[in-house]
Structure formats: C-alpha cells, structure tokens
Design an enzyme around this catalytic site. Sequence first.
Site, PDB file in Angstrom:
ATOM      1  N   THR A  54       2.410  -1.028   9.933  1.00 11.74           N
ATOM      2  CA  THR A  54       1.752  -0.481  11.231  1.00 11.74           C
ATOM      3  C   THR A  54       2.434  -1.024  12.521  1.00 11.74           C
ATOM      4  OG1 THR A  54      -0.299  -0.650  10.098  1.00 11.74           O
ATOM      5  CG2 THR A  54      -0.161  -0.316  12.521  1.00 11.74           C
ATOM      6  N   SER A 105       3.572  -1.816   3.506  1.00 11.92           N
ATOM      7  CA  SER A 105       3.350  -2.841   2.624  1.00 11.92           C
ATOM      8  C   SER A 105       2.550  -2.635   1.419  1.00 11.92           C
ATOM      9  CB  SER A 105       2.666  -4.288   3.477  1.00 11.92           C
ATOM     10  OG  SER A 105       1.523  -4.037   3.720  1.00 11.92           O
ATOM     11  N   THR A 138      -0.135  -4.965   7.262  1.00 13.34           N
ATOM     12  CA  THR A 138      -1.106  -6.101   7.032  1.00 13.34           C
ATOM     13  C   THR A 138      -1.681  -5.928   5.785  1.00 13.34           C
ATOM     14  OG1 THR A 138      -2.821  -4.357   7.930  1.00 13.34           O
ATOM     15  CG2 THR A 138      -1.888  -5.995   9.376  1.00 13.34           C
ATOM     16  N   ASP A 139      -1.506  -4.676   4.885  1.00  9.66           N
ATOM     17  CA  ASP A 139      -2.278  -4.634   3.516  1.00  9.66           C
ATOM     18  C   ASP A 139      -1.828  -5.701   2.723  1.00  9.66           C
ATOM     19  OD1 ASP A 139      -3.504  -2.154   4.674  1.00  9.66           O
ATOM     20  OD2 ASP A 139      -2.101  -0.919   3.324  1.00  9.66           O
TER      21      ASP A 139
END
Length: 373
Positions: A54, A105, A138-139
């Site tokens: 992101t 990610s 962030t995942d």
Amino acid sequence: MKTAKVLSTAALTIVFSTLATLPAMAAEQPVSPKAEQSIQNSLPNVAILATGGTIASKGAGALALTDYGVGAGQKPVGVQQLVDAVPEIQKFANISGEQVFNIGSSKLSTQDWLKLAKRVNELLKSPSVDGIVITHGTDTLEETAYFLNLVTKSNKPVVLVASMRPATALSADGPLNLVNAVALAASKAAKNKGVMVVMNDQISPAFGVTKTNSTNVATFKCPDTGYMGYMQNNVPYFVSSPTKKHTVNTEFDISKLDALPRVEVNYVVLGSDGKLVDAMVKNGAKGIINAGVGHANMPNDVNKSLAEAVKQGVVVVAGSRVGSGMITPLNKFTKEGYVTAMMHNPQKARILLMLALTKTQDPKEIQRMFNEY
C-alpha cells in the site's frame, strides 16, 4: 555508498512531491556546500529495500482509502526522487535503495522471503551499511518481520515499515511512517534489538506484533509483549527490549536454502472433522499448525487425524486461533506427540516450524525452539 537507481513506485511521487513543495521553516539557515558535505559524511548509511504494498500504491482519488492498486505494474521511481521529495530523511541518514519486488504482500511467497533475507544479510555484511528499512505491504508484514528476525545475521537495525492508506489518500500515513523508519534504522539505540516494525509512531518487536484491524491505521498491536518503544519527533524512545533469541543468536541459516519445508495451518471451528488434516498430509505437508479453539482445544476427529499425522512423521504444533495467550506443553498435547505453540500465533508458528524442520524433526528439539524463539 553507491545509490541504486530505483526504490518505490510512481504513486509515491504524488504525495512526496507535494511534501517537497512545502516552504522550509523560517528558522532554517542555508548551509554551505562544504558544511553540508561534512554533515552527510558523518551520518549513518541506511539502505531502503522496497517490496511494494500500500505504501507504494495509488487510488482513484483522495477518498479512495481501501480501493487502490498495489505495486505491480507501476513504474518505480528513483531513490534520489524520494530523497528530494522528503528532505527530512537526509537529516537522519545517507540513503541508498533498490526495488526487490513490487507486489502486494498477500502475493509474496516463501521463495520471495529467501530472496529478501539473503539480500538483507548481504547488505548488512558491508561496513558501509548501518541499517536497513524495508517497505512492505501490511497483509503479511508481521510474517516477513518474524522470518527476518530468525534468519538475519547482524545486530544492525532492520526496520519494516508500511502504510494503511495509499500514497494518494487524504491523510496518507506512509510519508511519516517512512521518515520514522529511516530515523529508527539510523539510530545507535536500535542496535541489538532484532527486527522491528514501526507504524503509527509505535516500535514493535517482530515476535510480538500482529495486524488486528483490516483497515485502521492503528492496526498493528502487540497483545502479549507490548510495544518496544515509541517515536516522538522522529526520535526512538525504547521502554523494553526483546528477550527471545533473534538475529545473530539464532541457529537458523538460510544462505544455502532454495526452498522451505511445507507447513500448513488447520483452522478449527465448531464441527470440524479431520478431513482437511488428512488432505494436508496427503499433499506433502511436513508440519501442521493446528489453530485450535480456546486453549488449543479441538474436536475428537481433528485430534485423531493429527495424532495419525504424527505417526506418519509429520510434526504437529498445537496452537490457538484466539490471537493472544500462551499454549504450554500439557499432557493432553504431549501424549499425542504434539509440540505446543507457546506465544506464537498460527502464522508465526508456521514460520518457526518451517525453519525448525530445516534442522530437525525431533518434537522435543522443536519444542525447545518454540520456548526460546
């Protein structure tokens, strides 16, 4: 130190270029070229490794906070453009950078982990690199951070950073997160702390951090360990240090690995049977993390299939889907030959088990690792 030609995606230029046009503070005075060179020579050197996510994406407009493209297909921008757009970074370090991947990610693989880790170790061997910042989605950020925490062979700072909002969003969180990450990686106080995550002014240990909300900027929390510290005015203030073994103190070496053992996660719900476990074994799983309910509890059929898997040489770790708490070795687990997850959530237990299986298949030895790491 040689500067690489690429760092992030074109999306970053939108918000960073805007920042670059802001007027300088009136109190700042021009610095002579000679004095400026002297200042730069005295600063630490931080390498930024960009992987997408992101923080390197853009949406359709300022209010597109959750609908945006992540990384892939966007033209990366040069490191010098980033430095020029965020001049604050130059106050903390001399920057170099490179694009390792450029994808969200959620699309990363364990082969990508190995590539990234080997590059991190290669860079940290150089006396001209004092710290590393990794921009990441962030995942799976917590997973990459924990993997690197176990396989990085240096006491120099390694900091993962991300954003919850794309670069084009109103109140994008990426720019300040990135400045804090560079400041942290450049700080002498950050040495010997293991791999860290810095988001939302909070410094988290790789072992304890987890994503807790799908969209909120305050998503990363440390439910069992607490934060290591906080960033205030771009200065790290530590309140604790990790006690678990990490980086230079681990027994794991990925330098000659091309792949990691297959480890699956079985998520238990009311009424689960053992068919998914049976399928995991049939499809070549070397290890299974059982994300049980409550204190790692499970239906009888699941337990029966897991116990059979152990007899076939599969290492089973009894964990919990709860998200916090400790699963210690008790008779109900050890009698079946299970390892227990201790304070590892299922996704991090999977990482540790993959690495453990590169060393041994002995459940007692693997339990020791879950206790120490």
